[in-house]
Design a protein around this motif. Structure first.
Motif, PDB file in Angstrom:
ATOM      1  N   GLY A  23       6.941   6.873  -8.980  1.00 33.91           N
ATOM      2  CA  GLY A  23       7.161   5.459  -9.254  1.00 33.91           C
ATOM      3  C   GLY A  23       6.358   4.538  -8.354  1.00 33.91           C
ATOM      4  N   LEU A  24       5.125   4.921  -8.059  1.00 32.17           N
ATOM      5  CA  LEU A  24       4.277   4.148  -7.158  1.00 32.17           C
ATOM      6  C   LEU A  24       3.277   3.275  -7.911  1.00 32.17           C
ATOM      7  N   VAL A  25       3.527   3.049  -9.187  1.00 29.30           N
ATOM      8  CA  VAL A  25       2.622   2.230  -9.985  1.00 29.30           C
ATOM      9  C   VAL A  25       2.745   0.778  -9.513  1.00 29.30           C
ATOM     10  N   THR A  26       1.611   0.178  -9.169  1.00 30.52           N
ATOM     11  CA  THR A  26       1.592  -1.205  -8.679  1.00 30.52           C
ATOM     12  C   THR A  26       0.556  -2.002  -9.463  1.00 30.52           C
ATOM     13  N   ASP A  27       0.660  -3.312  -9.382  1.00 31.17           N
ATOM     14  CA  ASP A  27      -0.344  -4.164 -10.016  1.00 31.17           C
ATOM     15  C   ASP A  27      -1.716  -3.915  -9.392  1.00 31.17           C
ATOM     16  N   PHE A  28      -1.757  -3.722  -8.073  1.00 29.22           N
ATOM     17  CA  PHE A  28      -3.022  -3.410  -7.402  1.00 29.22           C
ATOM     18  C   PHE A  28      -3.622  -2.137  -7.988  1.00 29.22           C
ATOM     19  N   GLY A  29      -2.816  -1.092  -8.130  1.00 31.83           N
ATOM     20  CA  GLY A  29      -3.292   0.175  -8.667  1.00 31.83           C
ATOM     21  C   GLY A  29      -3.785   0.051 -10.096  1.00 31.83           C
ATOM     22  N   LYS A  30      -3.055  -0.724 -10.905  1.00 34.79           N
ATOM     23  CA  LYS A  30      -3.467  -0.921 -12.305  1.00 34.79           C
ATOM     24  C   LYS A  30      -4.834  -1.586 -12.387  1.00 34.79           C
ATOM     25  N   LEU A  31      -5.139  -2.459 -11.437  1.00 32.85           N
ATOM     26  CA  LEU A  31      -6.422  -3.148 -11.421  1.00 32.85           C
ATOM     27  C   LEU A  31      -7.496  -2.312 -10.724  1.00 32.85           C
ATOM     28  N   ASP A  58      -7.627   1.021  -9.874  1.00 35.26           N
ATOM     29  CA  ASP A  58      -7.938   2.377 -10.334  1.00 35.26           C
ATOM     30  C   ASP A  58      -9.071   2.404 -11.361  1.00 35.26           C
ATOM     31  N   PRO A  59      -9.014   1.591 -12.429  1.00 32.32           N
ATOM     32  CA  PRO A  59     -10.137   1.625 -13.364  1.00 32.32           C
ATOM     33  C   PRO A  59     -11.440   1.121 -12.756  1.00 32.32           C
ATOM     34  N   ILE A  60     -11.348   0.185 -11.808  1.00 36.27           N
ATOM     35  CA  ILE A  60     -12.558  -0.289 -11.128  1.00 36.27           C
ATOM     36  C   ILE A  60     -13.176   0.862 -10.336  1.00 36.27           C
ATOM     37  N   ALA A  61     -12.339   1.611  -9.622  1.00 39.29           N
ATOM     38  CA  ALA A  61     -12.826   2.752  -8.836  1.00 39.29           C
ATOM     39  C   ALA A  61     -13.472   3.793  -9.740  1.00 39.29           C
ATOM     40  N   MET A  94       0.839  -1.195   0.000  1.00 34.36           N
ATOM     41  CA  MET A  94       0.000   0.000   0.000  1.00 34.36           C
ATOM     42  C   MET A  94       0.873   1.244   0.000  1.00 34.36           C
ATOM     43  N   ASN A  95       0.566   2.151  -0.906  1.00 34.83           N
ATOM     44  CA  ASN A  95       1.228   3.443  -0.955  1.00 34.83           C
ATOM     45  C   ASN A  95       0.142   4.512  -1.058  1.00 34.83           C
ATOM     46  N   ILE A  96       0.527   5.776  -1.069  1.00 28.74           N
ATOM     47  CA  ILE A  96      -0.448   6.868  -1.050  1.00 28.74           C
ATOM     48  C   ILE A  96      -1.379   6.834  -2.260  1.00 28.74           C
ATOM     49  N   ALA A  97      -0.845   6.482  -3.425  1.00 29.29           N
ATOM     50  CA  ALA A  97      -1.692   6.409  -4.623  1.00 29.29           C
ATOM     51  C   ALA A  97      -2.760   5.330  -4.458  1.00 29.29           C
ATOM     52  N   ASN A  98      -2.375   4.178  -3.932  1.00 25.67           N
ATOM     53  CA  ASN A  98      -3.329   3.087  -3.726  1.00 25.67           C
ATOM     54  C   ASN A  98      -4.330   3.419  -2.618  1.00 25.67           C
ATOM     55  N   VAL A  99      -3.868   4.128  -1.592  1.00 22.65           N
ATOM     56  CA  VAL A  99      -4.776   4.549  -0.522  1.00 22.65           C
ATOM     57  C   VAL A  99      -5.856   5.466  -1.096  1.00 22.65           C
ATOM     58  N   LEU A 100      -5.478   6.380  -1.981  1.00 19.38           N
ATOM     59  CA  LEU A 100      -6.453   7.277  -2.607  1.00 19.38           C
ATOM     60  C   LEU A 100      -7.436   6.501  -3.486  1.00 19.38           C
ATOM     61  N   THR A 101      -6.945   5.476  -4.168  1.00 23.08           N
ATOM     62  CA  THR A 101      -7.831   4.637  -4.982  1.00 23.08           C
ATOM     63  C   THR A 101      -8.845   3.919  -4.096  1.00 23.08           C
ATOM     64  N   VAL A 102      -8.382   3.353  -2.990  1.00 23.52           N
ATOM     65  CA  VAL A 102      -9.284   2.669  -2.059  1.00 23.52           C
ATOM     66  C   VAL A 102     -10.280   3.679  -1.472  1.00 23.52           C
ATOM     67  N   LEU A 103      -9.807   4.875  -1.144  1.00 29.20           N
ATOM     68  CA  LEU A 103     -10.701   5.922  -0.636  1.00 29.20           C
ATOM     69  C   LEU A 103     -11.809   6.206  -1.643  1.00 29.20           C
ATOM     70  N   ARG A 104     -11.460   6.275  -2.918  1.00 24.45           N
ATOM     71  CA  ARG A 104     -12.455   6.537  -3.955  1.00 24.45           C
ATOM     72  C   ARG A 104     -13.506   5.422  -3.979  1.00 24.45           C
ATOM     73  N   ILE A 105     -13.070   4.186  -3.833  1.00 23.78           N
ATOM     74  CA  ILE A 105     -14.018   3.061  -3.807  1.00 23.78           C
ATOM     75  C   ILE A 105     -14.927   3.161  -2.587  1.00 23.78           C
ATOM     76  N   VAL A 106     -14.347   3.510  -1.444  1.00 21.64           N
ATOM     77  CA  VAL A 106     -15.124   3.644  -0.204  1.00 21.64           C
ATOM     78  C   VAL A 106     -16.128   4.799  -0.301  1.00 21.64           C
ATOM     79  N   LEU A 107     -15.768   5.852  -1.026  1.00 21.20           N
ATOM     80  CA  LEU A 107     -16.659   7.006  -1.160  1.00 21.20           C
ATOM     81  C   LEU A 107     -17.896   6.724  -2.012  1.00 21.20           C
ATOM     82  N   VAL A 108     -17.841   5.713  -2.884  1.00 15.98           N
ATOM     83  CA  VAL A 108     -18.973   5.448  -3.782  1.00 15.98           C
ATOM     84  C   VAL A 108     -20.267   5.177  -3.014  1.00 15.98           C
ATOM     85  N   PRO A 109     -20.313   4.240  -2.061  1.00 11.42           N
ATOM     86  CA  PRO A 109     -21.592   4.034  -1.357  1.00 11.42           C
ATOM     87  C   PRO A 109     -21.998   5.236  -0.489  1.00 11.42           C
ATOM     88  N   ILE A 110     -21.031   5.967   0.031  1.00  7.93           N
ATOM     89  CA  ILE A 110     -21.353   7.167   0.817  1.00  7.93           C
ATOM     90  C   ILE A 110     -21.963   8.229  -0.092  1.00  7.93           C
TER      91      ILE A 110
END
Length: 185
Positions: free
Chosen positions: A58-66, A68-71, A1-17
């Motif tokens: 340079g925080l691009v991760t496989d998690f982020g690649k998957l 981010d577009p889902i979010a 987990m890095n800051i970019a991925n945390v922001l992606t997860v935050l975006r997913i969490v914000l959807v139901p809110i």
């Protein structure tokens, strides 16, 4: 987990809110609509920020690649479906945009072994126009603002179709081995 991925997860969490705020009351309470618009805006801005951070540091991760577009698709799709359910956006517009996004996702899966088609300017413009149109339509404003939101949404639908067709062309080039496969979103 890095800051970019945390922001992606935050975006997913914000959807139901965001959806809870959008449908609060009768779905047209001005206070809740302002809140829904603010939540949508925050989520949309995190998309821009997380991408910039990932590339710059340079925080691009496989998690982020998957993830981010889902979010992105979850946020845009939820907003479009919510607005259509409330009668604020014609269903045909929602169907065109959601069908394009699902189609592009399936195409990506189909050609992934042959190459990747990165997001191009058209796709980035499409996402920006969709986000601005949705934000304007979320606001509890009428008259010129509502008309501007619908005009932007018509433009968003046109860009959605054009970039979707471009993506099909690029995917076909990758699939059949033609050169030059990298422009769509």
């Amino acid at each position: 987990m890095n800051i970019a991925n945390v922001l992606t997860v935050l975006r997913i969490v914000l959807v139901p809110i965001f959806l809870a705020a959008l449908f609060a009351g009768d779905g047209h309470d001005p206070r809740w609509r302002w809140g829904a618009a603010a939540l949508f805006g925050i989520a949309a801005i995190t998309d821009r920020i997380d991408g910039q951070l990932a590339r710059k540091y340079g925080l691009v991760t496989d998690f982020g690649k998957l993830a981010d577009p889902i979010a992105d698709k979850a946020l845009i799709g939820a907003a479009l479906i919510g607005l259509s359910m409330l009668g604020d956006l014609p269903w045909w517009m929602t169907i065109v945009i959601v069908a394009r996004e699902l189609g592009v996702t399936l195409l990506r899966l189909a050609v992934v072994r042959r190459g990747v088609i990165p997001a191009g300017r058209g796709g980035k413009l499409k996402t920006l126009v969709q986000s601005v149109a949705i934000a304007v339509l979320l606001l509890p404003l009428s008259g010129g603002f509502e008309s501007a939101g619908m005009s932007l949404m018509y433009l968003a639908v046109a860009l959605t179709v054009v970039t979707g067709l471009d993506y099909v062309v690029q995917a076909a080039r990758l699939w059949f081995g033609s050169p030059g496969g990298s422009r769509a979103a």
